[in-house]
Design an enzyme around this catalytic site. Structure first.
Site, short mmCIF file in Angstrom:
data_model
loop_
_atom_site.label_atom_id
_atom_site.label_comp_id
_atom_site.label_asym_id
_atom_site.label_seq_id
_atom_site.Cartn_x
_atom_site.Cartn_y
_atom_site.Cartn_z
NE ARG A 47 0.28 1.36 3.37
CZ ARG A 47 1.25 2.22 3.60
NH1 ARG A 47 2.51 1.80 3.68
NH2 ARG A 47 1.02 3.51 3.74
N GLY A 48 0.27 2.40 -0.10
CA GLY A 48 1.05 3.63 -0.26
C GLY A 48 1.14 3.92 -1.76
CG ASP A 235 -3.02 8.01 -1.31
OD1 ASP A 235 -2.73 8.41 -0.16
OD2 ASP A 235 -2.87 6.84 -1.69
CE LYS A 246 -4.86 5.56 4.71
NZ LYS A 246 -5.87 4.67 4.05
O1 MRU Z 1 -4.42 3.14 2.31
P1 MRU Z 1 -2.95 3.36 2.16
O2 MRU Z 1 -2.14 2.77 3.26
O3 MRU Z 1 -2.47 2.94 0.79
O4 MRU Z 1 -2.78 4.94 2.24
C1 MRU Z 1 -1.50 5.47 2.14
C2 MRU Z 1 -1.43 6.92 2.37
O5 MRU Z 1 -2.41 7.59 2.59
C3 MRU Z 1 -0.07 7.56 2.22
O6 MRU Z 1 0.06 8.64 3.06
C4 MRU Z 1 0.11 8.02 0.77
O7 MRU Z 1 -0.14 6.96 -0.12
C5 MRU Z 1 1.46 8.55 0.52
S1 MRU Z 1 2.65 7.25 0.47
C6 MRU Z 1 4.17 7.88 0.13
#
Ligand code: MRU
EC number: 5.3.1.23
Length: 348
Positions: A47-48, A235, A246
């Site tokens: 994820r991320g 994102d 997030k």
């Molecule tokens: O649901 P996730 O864990 O994929 O969400 C991730 C985030 O919100 C991160 O802050 C974002 O992707 C930036 S990652 C460098």
């Protein structure tokens, strides 16, 4: 930490460190089919936003291998698999970006074996470039932090959320690499606990001081003067500078403005979506209620009570002090700084 996403070219398999099991268990999750990659994305094995993009690039290569089994119809089958892959998660624009870059590079190639070679090389390039972009952000962003700062971050925008080094955590690593003493407050990030489990895991491993705080402690910590700066990832950043990240991020930004604390976003150019004018148009992922109603296998809410589980929110551009990218730090007004710096091809 730059080895949590690996590609076994001989087996055409994506090997992912299973982030669902961290910090207690370090286990590899192998993806041999597009369905495996989609499952890994949707259940957050990986994820991320940038890590999703890199994994999707390798996912395209795996899709091609699968599509070749359809013989003369391989191109149609490939298109079907790529469309499925591109829709695995809706908010992080890096997913559609990576599939788009792969598609574009393959558009004129008629021989699937030749396409395989081009795509293997391109996926590895996307992977390597992500690390390089994060290190560049670390240099630009690290300069914004002062020796002795305590930085609050939300979710995990670290090595695990990227190909390595991280965006928000890359900025912190950049400052530490410059010899500055930096401490971190990691908001725990209900319900998947990316802050408590993943940010704390990777910073602790790197001996960067980190304290985990409940999400709802944010105001108290800021009021007590314990937070000097906030740095988060993204994102999707749209044309006017609104930022999807997030769930909970926009609340942190509103509190930071209230207490007069600088609020920075760190993200590579692959996270920008210039075709979307403002944040109200960003699709927000609505995840399974089970993540809220249960902690592990233990139910914590009464039977029959509905819950909300929106995974992201949008921070208004007016709350953002600066956007740190691999091309420099963008300042307000974002409509023009984004158009000038991200809208241009850096090689032209
Ligand atoms: O649901 P996730 O864990 O994929 O969400 C991730 C985030 O919100 C991160 O802050 C974002 O992707 C930036 S990652 C460098």
């Amino acid at each position: 930490m730059e080895d949590h996403i690996q590609f076994d070219a001989d087996a055409c398999a994506l090997l992912l460190l299973d982030q669902r099991k961290l910090p207690l268990v370090e286990e590899t999750y192998p993806c041999r089919t597009v369905e495996d990659v989609i499952y890994a994305l949707q259940t957050m094995v990986v994820r991320g936003a940038p890590a999703i993009g890199v994994s999707a690039a390798y996912g395209c290569r795996i899709a091609l291998k699968q599509a070749m089994a359809a013989g003369a119809y391989w191109r149609n089958e490939l298109e079907r698999l790529l469309s499925m892959l591109a829709q695995a998660r809706p908010t992080a624009v890096n997913l559609a970006w990576a599939v788009g870059v792969m598609r574009e590079a393959g558009a004129g190639i008629q021989d699937p074996r030749e396409l395989g070679e081009v795509w293997s090389a391109l996926a590895m390039k996307i992977h390597a470039e992500d690390i390089a972009m994060n290190k560049a952000m670390g240099r630009f962003g690290g300069a914004l932090l002062d020796d002795g700062d305590t930085v609050m971050t939300h979710c995990n925008a670290g090595a695990l959320a990227t190909a390595g080094y991280g965006t928000a955590l890359g900025v912190i690593r950049g400052a530490v690499d410059m010899g500055k003493k930096i401490s971190v407050i990691a908001n725990e990030t209900r319900p998947f606990l990316q802050g408590a489990r993943l940010t704390a895991y990777e910073l602790h491993k790197d001996s960067i001081p980190v304290t985990v705080a409940c999400d709802n402690a944010c105001s108290l910590l800021m009021k007590r003067g314990l937070v000097h700066k906030v740095v988060v990832g993204a994102d999707r950043i749209v044309a006017n500078g609104d930022v999807a990240n997030k769930i909970g991020t926009s609340g942190v930004a509103i509190l930071a403005r209230h207490y007069g604390i600088p609020f920075y976003v760190a993200a590579p150019s692959s996270t920008f979506d210039l075709a979307t004018p403002d944040g109200s148009l960003i699709p927000i992922e609505d995840r399974t209620p089970l993540e809220v109603t249960h902690v592990g296998s233990t139910q914590i809410t009464p039977d029959g009570v509905p819950v909300f589980n929106f995974a992201f929110d949008v921070t208004d551009h007016s709350l953002i002090t600066g956007i740190i990218t691999e091309r420099g730090v963008l300042s307000p007004p974002y409509t023009s700084s984004i158009a000038d710096i991200i809208g241009q091809d850096p090689r032209s």
